[in-house]
Write an enzyme that holds these catalytic residues in place. Structure first.
Site: not given
Length: 316
Positions: A89, A138
């Site tokens: 993440h 991301c």
């Protein structure tokens, strides 16, 4: 003295058992280890893996990842090739001293490692060495603070639809609001300043970005940092199940695209060629909202991916 040693740290965070669980990040770093050894000549003893698998001796916490990165830089010399691959993440956080948002990766304990931390690591890389980061997360564009943009935002609009989503598709994103909620329940401190929570929970192991005074970044000039990011700063990267030769396998879309590019091209490829071709692979796979980027000096944009600098390739 040996020149051109190749040293790698590969970090995969699946966050098992949490609401943020991913499925392909361990596969990503295992696949990358294989290609580093078989294609790029890395000594397996110089390739370190950190994965949040049950029973792992060293978990990829923020402190452990930063220690491994610092150790890698500390033992590097002129002409060495340093490589950090992260799959997990990512998020965006607001700087304490400005309205600018900084990119960060999210280790398994949520002790964020920010673009400021990566800038300080690159500042310490010996002259003539290179430090390549391949981040499949991301908001990873600009993960090395103040690095020169070589391949940046994709401005031509794609089809008016989202990425084609398989049953296992998931964005590699934890919204900062979710992290704040989790931290508030642990610290009992009522504030939206993420740095306050990180300092309370992790102390000196928290990102340099939140310490006082904040470290000074190097001036904008060519340096040794090379960032291949899975997407632009304002985009998300995908954790997805892909159809492979041996069946379906969870993986990061960007890591899989890089692996595809390497399989289809047996010869040397520059950093720029890797990113441009990975963009094409993702478009062909209908990932129309994810555009890999490249941040580095002009010279390193054209340099061969994971090869020593030309002037130090020979052994003296």
């Amino acid at each position: 003295m040996e020149k051109g040693k190749k040293i790698a740290l590969l970090v995969g965070c699946n966050y098992p058992g949490t609401q943020y669980e991913l499925h392909g990040c361990h596969n990503d770093v295992l696949a990358m280890r294989e290609v580093l050894v078989t294609r790029f000549g890395f000594d397996p003893a110089r390739v370190e893996l950190l994965m949040d698998k049950p029973g792992s001796q060293i978990m990829p916490t923020g402190a452990n990842v930063k220690k491994a990165l610092n150790d890698m830089v500390d033992r590097s010399e002129e002409g060495d090739v340093l490589f950090f691959h992260y799959s997990g993440h990512g998020t965006l956080i607001k700087s304490r001293n400005s309205s600018k948002k900084e990119e960060a990766i999210v280790p398994c304990d949520f002790n964020l490692i920010t673009s400021i931390d990566f800038r300080q690591l690159v500042n310490r890389v010996p002259k003539g060495a290179t430090f390549t980061i391949l981040s499949d997360s991301c908001h990873s564009g600009g993960l090395i603070d103040k690095e020169t943009e070589q391949i940046g935002p994709f401005t031509t609009p794609g089809p008016d639809k989202a990425n084609i989503i398989s049953p296992s598709y998931k964005q590699k994103l934890i919204p900062i609001q979710s992290i704040l909620q989790d931290f508030t329940s642990l610290t009992s401190i009522v504030t939206t300043d993420i740095g306050t929570h990180l300092l309370e929970l992790f102390g000196t192991d928290a990102s340099l970005m939140f310490h006082d005074p904040e470290p000074v970044s190097k001036p904008l000039k060519p340096d040794e940092g090379i960032l291949l990011s899975g997407c632009q700063t304002n985009e998300t990267s995908a954790d997805v199940e892909m159809i492979m030769e041996n069946g379906r396998r969870p993986c990061g879309a960007f890591t899989n695209a890089v692996q595809t590019v390497l399989k289809e091209n047996s010869g040397p490829l520059s950093n720029k060629e890797i990113v441009l071709q990975a963009r094409k692979v993702l478009m062909m796979q209908h990932f129309t909202k994810q555009h890999p980027c490249l941040y580095c000096s002009d010279e390193n944009a054209d340099a061969i991916f994971l090869e020593p600098a030309r002037e130090v390739m020979s052994v003296e």
